[in-house]
Scaffold this active site. Structure first.
Site, PDB file in Angstrom:
ATOM      1  N   ARG A   1      -0.457  -2.499  -6.706  1.00 55.55           N
ATOM      2  CA  ARG A   1      -0.467  -3.549  -5.645  1.00 55.55           C
ATOM      3  C   ARG A   1      -1.584  -4.497  -6.445  1.00 55.55           C
ATOM      4  NH1 ARG A   1      -0.936  -4.812  -0.159  1.00 55.55           N
ATOM      5  NH2 ARG A   1      -3.010  -5.292   0.678  1.00 55.55           N
TER       6      ARG A   1
ATOM      7  N   HIS B   1      -3.509  -9.601   4.077  1.00 56.60           N
ATOM      8  CA  HIS B   1      -5.009  -9.664   4.150  1.00 56.60           C
ATOM      9  C   HIS B   1      -5.388 -10.704   5.295  1.00 56.60           C
ATOM     10  CE1 HIS B   1      -5.643  -8.204  -0.317  1.00 56.60           C
ATOM     11  NE2 HIS B   1      -5.492  -7.169   0.574  1.00 56.60           N
TER      12      HIS B   1
ATOM     13  N   TYR C   1      -8.382  -9.049  -6.086  1.00 55.76           N
ATOM     14  CA  TYR C   1      -7.401  -8.575  -6.902  1.00 55.76           C
ATOM     15  C   TYR C   1      -7.088  -9.614  -8.038  1.00 55.76           C
ATOM     16  CZ  TYR C   1      -6.137  -5.606  -2.838  1.00 55.76           C
ATOM     17  OH  TYR C   1      -6.238  -4.656  -1.837  1.00 55.76           O
TER      18      TYR C   1
ATOM     19  N   LYS D   1      -2.035  -1.852   8.052  1.00 54.51           N
ATOM     20  CA  LYS D   1      -3.299  -1.375   8.878  1.00 54.51           C
ATOM     21  C   LYS D   1      -3.244  -1.963  10.309  1.00 54.51           C
ATOM     22  CE  LYS D   1      -6.481  -0.998   4.714  1.00 54.51           C
ATOM     23  NZ  LYS D   1      -7.564  -1.163   4.260  1.00 54.51           N
TER      24      LYS D   1
ATOM     25  N   ARG E   1       0.852  -1.123  -0.101  1.00 54.34           N
ATOM     26  CA  ARG E   1      -0.118  -0.190  -0.009  1.00 54.34           C
ATOM     27  C   ARG E   1       1.066   1.151  -0.086  1.00 54.34           C
ATOM     28  NH1 ARG E   1      -2.014  -3.294   4.149  1.00 54.34           N
ATOM     29  NH2 ARG E   1      -3.930  -4.382   3.518  1.00 54.34           N
TER      30      ARG E   1
ATOM     31  N   HIS F   1      -2.238   2.571  -6.086  1.00 48.15           N
ATOM     32  CA  HIS F   1      -2.796   1.148  -5.393  1.00 48.15           C
ATOM     33  C   HIS F   1      -2.826   0.018  -6.594  1.00 48.15           C
ATOM     34  CE1 HIS F   1      -4.352  -0.441  -1.618  1.00 48.15           C
ATOM     35  NE2 HIS F   1      -5.171  -1.222  -2.376  1.00 48.15           N
TER      36      HIS F   1
END
Length: 298
Positions: A247, A270, A279, A172, A148, A244
């Protein structure tokens, strides 16, 4: 935190971090504005931080019951995105929309770059300047490690474990993970670190930050977004590209070349494998090739 200031900050996030168009940002803002209006009209005491799942469900039931399935899904998606943003910014510890299900209408896949387009964007960088070497290292890291933009911005010199072939990434919620780094990505980071950054004078608070601006401070999301836009245009690529997108492309190219979905999930950081599946841009011809190659019955 009040709703109006929060909505203003969210729109700025959508513009800079997500790279969305003005019309799309307006539409996302309308979703939150409808919620604000409903709360005011019904005298519901709830802030962006305190509003509950039950209050949101009541709003959705009241407002969306006359909408089509696609419009309902659009509204719920907008709310989910807003509360995901609050969690991402650590303004909330939970997403109250997490268990609210939207009507099933299919899932839009994210845009990606082809391997050739990735090369074209990187080739468009002017390497005659110190910033060019830095930009190449940033793009190579965005794509080569699937990070990210915030993860790239926060990379530290002490996060580089090149002897072991990994970098330590803070994602995150301040969750950390080790991500393998390819030799080519490592090479361009080392060129920037050892030949460019070593001659810069970082501000005291940014001494350990890897990527610096000309003033010795940490780069911003807006700066990375601008760099990606400039070099995409320079490369002659017409797609709408944001940081992004690298990614998305990283994950897609790995899968198309035979990587295991679970391994991709771990590299992307994730929590759920279903998030990783978003994705995957695998076309039908690739699926047919996999079937014909690996199905044992001939």
């Amino acid at each position: 935190m009040n709703w109006q200031q929060s909505l203003k900050d969210y729109k700025l996030f959508l513009k800079i971090e997500r790279g969305l168009s003005e019309n799309t940002i307006i539409n996302y803002g309308l979703d939150i504005a409808k919620l604000i209006s409903y709360l005011d009209l019904n005298a519901v005491e709830a802030s962006p931080i305190s509003i509950t799942k039950e209050q949101l469900q009541e709003f959705i039931y009241t407002y969306a019951k006359e909408l089509t399935a696609s419009s309902q899904a659009r509204l719920i998606s907008g709310l989910k995105g807003y509360f995901e943003y609050l969690v991402f910014e650590e303004l909330r510890t939970d997403n109250p929309t997490e268990l609210i299900e939207a009507p099933k209408i299919g899932r839009k896949l994210p845009d990606t770059l082809s391997e050739e387009e990735v090369n074209q964007i990187i080739d468009a960088i002017d390497l005659s300047t110190p910033q060019g070497e830095r930009n190449r290292a940033i793009f190579e890291t965005l794509y080569g490690c699937g990070l990210r933009v915030s993860e790239v911005l926060n990379l530290k010199l002490s996060d580089l474990f090149f002897d072991e072939g990994y970098i330590l990434v803070t994602g995150k919620g301040n969750k950390q993970r080790f991500v393998p780094i390819a030799p080519v990505t490592q090479k361009y980071i080392e060129i920037y670190r050892d030949e460019i950054r070593i001659h810069e004078s970082p501000k005291p608070e940014f001494k350990n930050i890897l990527f610096l601006n000309r003033r010795g401070a940490q780069l911003t999301r807006a700066m990375i977004f601008t760099l990606v836009k400039q070099h995409t245009k320079k490369a002659g690529i017409k797609k709408k590209i944001s940081p992004h997108t690298f990614r998305h492309s990283f994950a897609t190219h790995l899968l198309q070349n035979g990587a295991d979905l679970r391994a991709i999930q771990q590299m992307l950081g994730h929590e759920s494998i279903t998030t990783t599946e978003v994705y995957m841009h695998v076309d039908r011809s690739h699926l047919a090739e996999v079937l014909n190659t690996y199905l044992p019955r001939k």
